[in-house]
Design an enzyme around this catalytic site. Sequence first.
Site, PDB file in Angstrom:
ATOM      1  CG  HIS A 282      -3.459  17.326  19.797  1.00  0.00           C
ATOM      2  ND1 HIS A 282      -4.643  18.220  19.650  1.00  0.00           N
ATOM      3  CD2 HIS A 282      -3.462  16.301  18.882  1.00  0.00           C
ATOM      4  CE1 HIS A 282      -4.934  17.786  18.525  1.00  0.00           C
ATOM      5  NE2 HIS A 282      -4.378  16.505  18.201  1.00  0.00           N
TER       6      HIS A 282
ATOM      7  CG  ASN B 217      -8.523  13.873  14.904  1.00  0.00           C
ATOM      8  OD1 ASN B 217      -9.550  12.855  15.319  1.00  0.00           O
ATOM      9  ND2 ASN B 217      -7.504  13.934  15.787  1.00  0.00           N
TER      10      ASN B 217
END
Length: 495
Positions: free
Chosen positions: A349, A318
């Site tokens: 998140h 990521n």
Amino acid sequence: QVNFVVCQLFALLAAIWFRTYLHSSKTSPFIRHVVATLLGLYLALFCFGWYALHFVIQSGISYYIMIIIGVENMHKYCFVFALGYLTVCQITRVYIFDYGQYSADFSGPMMIITQKITSLAFEIHDGMFRKNEDLTPSQRCLAVRRMPSLLEYLSYNCNFMGILAGPLCSYKDYITFIEGRSYQLQQSEANGKEDTKYEQTDPSPNIAVAQKLLICGVSLLFHMTITKTLPVEYNIDDNFRATASWPVRFFYLYVSLMAARPKYYFAWTLADAINNAAGFGFRGYDKNGVTHWDLISNLRIQQIEFSTSFKMFLDNWNIQTALWLKRVCYERATFSPTIQTFILSAIWHGVYPGYYLTFLTGVLMTLAARAIRNNIRHYFVESPAVKVCYDVITWMATQIAISYTVVPFVLLSVKPSFTFYSSCYFCLHIASILVLLVFPLKRTEKGSKKHETIQPVWSKTLEEETLLQKNSYSTANNSFSQKQEITCRYQTLKQ
């Protein structure tokens, strides 16, 4: 999931059409902005229904905040609002509608839009308020010197290439792509002089797109076959915990978490291929004139699977999110930047408790790994044979530590996460604390060479390519600023 894949395949075809018929040499930036935005909103509406209105509302209010607050403090207000709005939507989706499920998971695209809103707000603040000498080299090169129009802002946030799965890109890179402004990548000669060897002449992305689609196919096949047979939940199965030996349990822990990664490989590589198919993502040429289409790539699979340190894994997993965390938090934190960065990552998140358990564990693992690396690594790098043994051992330790850390991220809830950790007697938590008590944790400057990723002996990636990937900057609006940014890229390459 079917909607997502169908929409992304449609976006891939639209990207090819966009590059062919709405090329910057044939069409004005205004038309390209309008088409990219409308296609993006259509895909969002098809995939998420009227939940897609959240994307427009979040972007619209953030733009209004930028206009009325002013460049001095707008980055703070945009950051708080965008992250707060995302968090409220995540709480609503998780705890009111469907805990643990992904139906109408509109929060995924909102996470990308939140990154874009906050990163652009900081870039405008850097470019229009802060003094040039107060900026780091990366902040100086990414700084935005004028306020974007509403159309440019919506196009950046909601374009069809990145609205469903990203990845994040800098505002200047996106505008450069839309406006079709070329740039030159300079190389250094042996005598140290700068020499312009290659110039972007709109190279074809076809080979890069084909390679990435092949990776997508393999990842999808792996996910649909192997992943189903190696569920992460089996790590907390009562019979397995009671009968399996410790080596078997740790081996299954590793392979089950490795098997969980291909779905991310598929989604992120497909998103990268869509951007490339539209002509976006060209990083430049290497010293041999070979094109690289990884300007906004989100992962490097080889470096992930063969990571020899916790940091190396995080740097290649990521990637754009890691850069966002670095730019908006780590580089600007006044105290405990590592802890603040992990907390921000957990909040971004979502609101599942497992996310917070993972990232709090990640803080311990990162600090312990850094302490070990700083204190003992130099003893094992002199001899090539010893270095190979060191790399093998650190690879095994890193893969187990990563798997151990991210189990709660997959399990989501507190009870199964604590069931797993208690069955392991919190062994790696205790080991990390003991390491921090025994080894001194050296204080290093942010961005110093001590924080650079050291590739294992079997890695083929050049350090120069890694640095170019992590510090990709686009051109400015005139020849003078273009020259400045070329210099920024060149200096980064030399570093």
